[in-house]
Motif scaffolding. Structure first.
Motif, mmCIF file in Angstrom:
data_model
loop_
_atom_site.group_PDB
_atom_site.id
_atom_site.type_symbol
_atom_site.label_atom_id
_atom_site.label_comp_id
_atom_site.label_asym_id
_atom_site.label_seq_id
_atom_site.Cartn_x
_atom_site.Cartn_y
_atom_site.Cartn_z
ATOM 1 N N SER A 153 34.695 10.430 51.905
ATOM 2 C CA SER A 153 35.340 9.481 50.985
ATOM 3 C C SER A 153 34.765 9.858 49.689
ATOM 4 N N VAL A 154 33.956 9.710 49.043
ATOM 5 C CA VAL A 154 33.623 10.251 47.610
ATOM 6 C C VAL A 154 33.766 11.720 47.650
ATOM 7 N N THR A 155 33.622 12.380 48.754
ATOM 8 C CA THR A 155 33.702 13.872 48.746
ATOM 9 C C THR A 155 35.194 14.601 49.057
ATOM 10 N N ASN A 156 35.848 13.636 49.482
ATOM 11 C CA ASN A 156 37.241 13.940 49.956
ATOM 12 C C ASN A 156 37.927 14.870 48.984
ATOM 13 N N PRO A 157 38.784 15.930 49.676
ATOM 14 C CA PRO A 157 39.464 16.651 48.771
ATOM 15 C C PRO A 157 40.739 16.152 48.220
ATOM 16 N N VAL A 216 42.068 9.359 47.549
ATOM 17 C CA VAL A 216 40.927 8.653 48.466
ATOM 18 C C VAL A 216 39.569 8.887 47.657
ATOM 19 N N ARG A 217 39.105 9.562 46.990
ATOM 20 C CA ARG A 217 37.874 9.423 46.140
ATOM 21 C C ARG A 217 37.854 8.384 45.256
ATOM 22 N N PHE A 247 26.710 7.959 52.894
ATOM 23 C CA PHE A 247 28.216 8.524 52.999
ATOM 24 C C PHE A 247 28.173 9.545 54.601
ATOM 25 N N SER A 248 29.396 8.968 55.298
ATOM 26 C CA SER A 248 29.513 9.772 56.625
ATOM 27 C C SER A 248 30.009 11.112 56.286
ATOM 28 N N ASP A 249 30.160 11.546 54.870
ATOM 29 C CA ASP A 249 30.891 12.600 54.533
ATOM 30 C C ASP A 249 30.302 13.963 54.867
ATOM 31 N N GLY A 250 30.955 14.855 55.258
ATOM 32 C CA GLY A 250 30.718 16.333 55.825
ATOM 33 C C GLY A 250 32.004 17.233 56.200
ATOM 34 N N ARG A 267 30.201 23.319 47.660
ATOM 35 C CA ARG A 267 29.824 23.072 46.281
ATOM 36 C C ARG A 267 30.900 22.011 45.504
ATOM 37 N N ALA A 268 32.043 22.216 45.701
ATOM 38 C CA ALA A 268 32.991 21.231 45.135
ATOM 39 C C ALA A 268 32.632 19.935 45.706
ATOM 40 N N ARG A 269 32.419 19.793 46.898
ATOM 41 C CA ARG A 269 31.953 18.520 47.627
ATOM 42 C C ARG A 269 30.687 17.898 46.903
ATOM 43 N N GLN A 270 29.961 18.555 46.524
ATOM 44 C CA GLN A 270 28.660 18.188 45.882
ATOM 45 C C GLN A 270 29.026 17.562 44.244
ATOM 46 N N ASP A 271 29.930 18.219 43.623
ATOM 47 C CA ASP A 271 30.679 18.195 42.372
ATOM 48 C C ASP A 271 31.319 16.546 42.459
#
Ligand code: RM4
Ligand code: MN
Length: 385
Positions: free
Chosen positions: A102-106, A110-111, A137-140, A150-154
């Protein structure tokens, strides 16, 4: 340390709207009679839990599961039934767009969509008067190399910063962590350290939510609780019980001693004082047991663990610890744990005009027969899994 009656009276346990709906596993969602068809009926059921326990004054909503056209009407309905609307749980895990997060989607589109949903949840909080926005977040990722960790954390940080800026003065964001599932290689917020780092970077209105089912087996959860309280960042609990993974069973079912140890650290760290701002919430599903009774039982389990924690003789414990008397110190804790607090809790209820046995009182009230007869037709609420 809080005294026994004050501690018990301060303890408010929030029940989740989804506990009253149909639920199950990925194999089967079972339906039960009398299950709510809409958020109003869920709130009515939550009000029963409060009516019989006197300890569950708020009910958490999950959006979009609990979407209504006018949240002020739902809030007024809750008030008429003697409860309030609690935390708003944002759901960004059940839309096809969220396949890769979701919020970490490339994908920035979608973000944007996910962040907009979080912002909408704050709009809802403004109307319901809710203090807390709870984010899980179910993100991973499932495979090494699938995405840049790292980009996902950003990306997570970017979304959280936008949401944080939208919060009112009395609103907070709670960031929940979970070791794994549904992602199996990495989860973007897998542990309290990750959640804590994001919260500290955001500011004082960002707090960690500890879901007791979201740890690896053997994790010392009470240590995490002590650390977070010490740092002023324990925002909330999602209580439930686990035998294996994220079982979402009734809190205290698998390990009442662990629940006692957690509540002891809460008491020790001043977390029962409402000023500490720790929200005690249940995050459970009742797949095979009756739902309202399951919630009542869960509230009672938390009360029992808390009552025992409040009985720990702080002075005797400190003396034994200072003397380095290992067994005496352990015995002080075990004496409290081994005390049968049920008569004291029954007396506490009677002082407040409640029946001493909430389950028996609920069963005798006829509420279940009434909803089973009335709630016929329409679509029952559920996970839709
Ligand atoms: C998640 C997490 C969240 C809850 C959902 C239903 O595993 O625990 O808190 O909102 O389940
Ligand atoms: Mn949870």
């Amino acid at each position: 340390m809080t005294d026994f009656t004050t501690g018990l009276t301060d303890l408010a346990i929030e029940t989740p709207s989804w506990a009253y709906a149909n639920s199950g596993t990925r194999f089967k969602v079972f339906t039960q009679r009398g299950v709510p068809r809409d958020p109003f009926e869920k709130v009515a059921d939550a009000a029963q839990v409060h009516a019989f326990t006197g300890a569950a004054p708020t009910v958490a909503l999950h959006i979009p599961w609990d979407r209504v056209s006018d949240y002020s009407v739902l809030a007024a309905y809750a008030a008429e039934h003697g409860v309030r609307l609690g935390a708003i749980n944002a759901n960004v895990f059940q839309d096809d767009d969220y396949l890769l997060g979701s919020v970490t989607n490339p994908d920035p589109r979608v973000r944007r969509k996910a962040t907009d949903h979080l912002l909408e949840c704050v709009d809802i909080m403004d109307v319901t008067g809710s203090r807390d926005l709870k984010l899980w977040f179910s993100d991973g990722t499932n495979y090494p190399g699938q995405d840049d960790l790292r980009a996902r954390q950003d990306r997570l940080s970017e979304a959280m910063t936008e949401v944080y800026a939208r919060l009112g003065d009395d609103q907070r964001v709670l960031l929940e962590y979970k070791l794994f599932e549904p992602a199996f290689y990495t989860t973007d917020v897998p542990d309290w350290g990750t959640s804590f780092l994001h919260c500290v970077a955001l500011g004082p209105k960002a707090m960690v939510c500890v879901d007791t089912g979201h740890h690896a087996p053997g994790t010392n959860i009470e240590f995490i609780v002590a650390m977070l309280l010490r740092a002023g960042r324990l925002g909330a609990f999602d209580f439930n019980s686990r035998f294996y993974a994220d079982d979402d069973l009734m809190v205290g079912a698998a390990d009442p001693f662990q629940l006692f140890r957690i509540m002891y650290e809460v008491v020790r760290g001043g977390g029962l004082d409402p000023a500490a701002g720790v929200a005690f919430m249940l995050d459970q599903c009742h797949n095979i047991e009756p739902k309202i009774q399951g919630q009542i039982r869960s509230v009672m389990n938390v009360q029992e663990a808390t009552a025992k924690a409040l009985l720990v003789d702080a002075e005797a414990l400190r003396a034994a610890q200072d003397e380095g008397d290992v067994l005496a110190a352990n015995a002080v804790l075990m004496d409290a744990y081994d005390t049968d607090v049920r008569p004291r809790l029954a007396a506490w209820r009677e002082q407040r005009g409640l029946e001493p046995d909430p389950i028996a009182a609920y069963k005798g009230s006829g509420y279940f027969d009434k909803i089973a007869a009335e709630r016929v037709g329409g679509a029952q609420a559920g996970w839709g899994a």
